[in-house]
Motif scaffolding. Structure first.
Motif, short mmCIF file in Angstrom:
data_model
loop_
_atom_site.label_atom_id
_atom_site.label_comp_id
_atom_site.label_asym_id
_atom_site.label_seq_id
_atom_site.Cartn_x
_atom_site.Cartn_y
_atom_site.Cartn_z
N GLN A 34 0.67 -1.01 0.05
CA GLN A 34 0.22 -0.23 -0.06
C GLN A 34 0.96 1.41 -0.63
N GLY A 35 2.22 1.23 -0.35
CA GLY A 35 3.18 2.41 0.16
C GLY A 35 2.97 2.77 1.47
N ILE A 36 2.89 1.86 2.60
CA ILE A 36 2.64 2.57 3.67
C ILE A 36 4.05 1.95 4.44
N ARG A 37 4.51 3.21 5.11
CA ARG A 37 6.03 3.35 5.30
C ARG A 37 5.76 2.02 7.59
N LEU A 38 6.65 1.38 7.55
CA LEU A 38 6.49 0.46 8.89
C LEU A 38 7.15 1.49 10.32
N VAL A 39 6.27 2.12 10.85
CA VAL A 39 7.59 2.57 12.10
C VAL A 39 7.17 1.40 13.33
N TYR A 40 8.66 1.06 14.16
CA TYR A 40 7.85 -0.32 14.68
C TYR A 40 9.10 -0.68 16.11
N GLY A 41 9.02 -0.96 16.58
CA GLY A 41 10.80 -1.03 18.05
C GLY A 41 12.29 -1.54 17.10
N GLY A 42 12.21 -1.23 15.99
CA GLY A 42 13.96 -2.10 15.80
C GLY A 42 14.17 -3.36 16.05
N GLY A 43 13.49 -4.17 16.34
CA GLY A 43 14.02 -5.24 16.99
C GLY A 43 13.74 -6.57 15.32
N ALA A 44 15.03 -6.73 15.41
CA ALA A 44 15.86 -7.89 14.62
C ALA A 44 14.39 -9.22 14.78
N VAL A 45 14.23 -9.73 16.17
CA VAL A 45 13.98 -10.85 17.10
C VAL A 45 12.22 -10.87 16.61
N GLY A 46 11.75 -11.48 17.10
CA GLY A 46 10.59 -11.96 17.37
C GLY A 46 9.17 -11.39 16.31
N LEU A 47 7.81 -10.82 16.53
CA LEU A 47 7.02 -10.70 16.12
C LEU A 47 7.64 -9.51 15.14
N GLU A 74 22.63 -6.72 20.72
CA GLU A 74 22.30 -7.01 19.48
C GLU A 74 21.05 -7.33 18.79
N VAL A 75 20.00 -6.35 19.70
CA VAL A 75 18.66 -7.82 19.08
C VAL A 75 18.16 -6.36 18.23
N GLY A 76 18.97 -5.57 17.79
CA GLY A 76 18.55 -4.19 16.43
C GLY A 76 18.63 -4.87 15.00
#
Length: 131
Positions: A34-47, A74-76
């Motif tokens: 949809q061309g919508i930017r995702l903003v989130y907590g920055g982690g590479a793990v889990g959901l 080191e979870v970024g």
């Protein structure tokens, strides 16, 4: 006004139900399509990692906001469009809200609930008019 950025609150764990992963993948892909930017907590793990990876794989823009302490652990996520490192959790939530037009919560734990309720409270108090 069309949504340009959506903040997704979700767990740093994949959760017990495989449907959680599927929902995170679907949402990440959908936002990108949809061309919508995702903003989130920055982690590479889990959901968190699942939703970010799905958006990136579909060609989407993904901005992660992570506290320095979690970056050091080191979870970024190192493959994002942009990863912003902030001083702490309060700064993280404020920056995520600042960059977003709306908010979605996927399964998570106490942190996910706390983020959702805080941004909801900010809306009730008139600090923002976002959905």
């Amino acid at each position: 006004m069309a949504l340009q950025s959506i903040c997704v609150f979700c767990g740093a764990s994949p959760g017990a139900n495989p449907e959680y992963r599927a929902a995170a993948e679907h949402l990440g892909r959908y936002l990108a399509e949809q061309g919508i930017r995702l903003v989130y907590g920055g982690g590479a793990v889990g959901l968190m990692g699942v939703v970010a990876d799905a958006a990136l794989a579909a060609g989407g823009e993904v901005i992660g906001i992570i506290p320095q302490s979690l970056k050091r652990a080191e979870v970024g996520h190192s493959g994002l469009t942009r990863l912003e490192v902030v001083d702490g959790m309060h700064a993280r939530k404020a920056r995520m809200a600042e960059l977003s037009d709306a908010f979605i919560a996927l399964p998570g734990g106490l942190g996910t609930l706390e983020e959702l309720f805080e941004v909801w409270t900010w809306g009730q108090l008139g600090y923002h008019a976002k959905s």
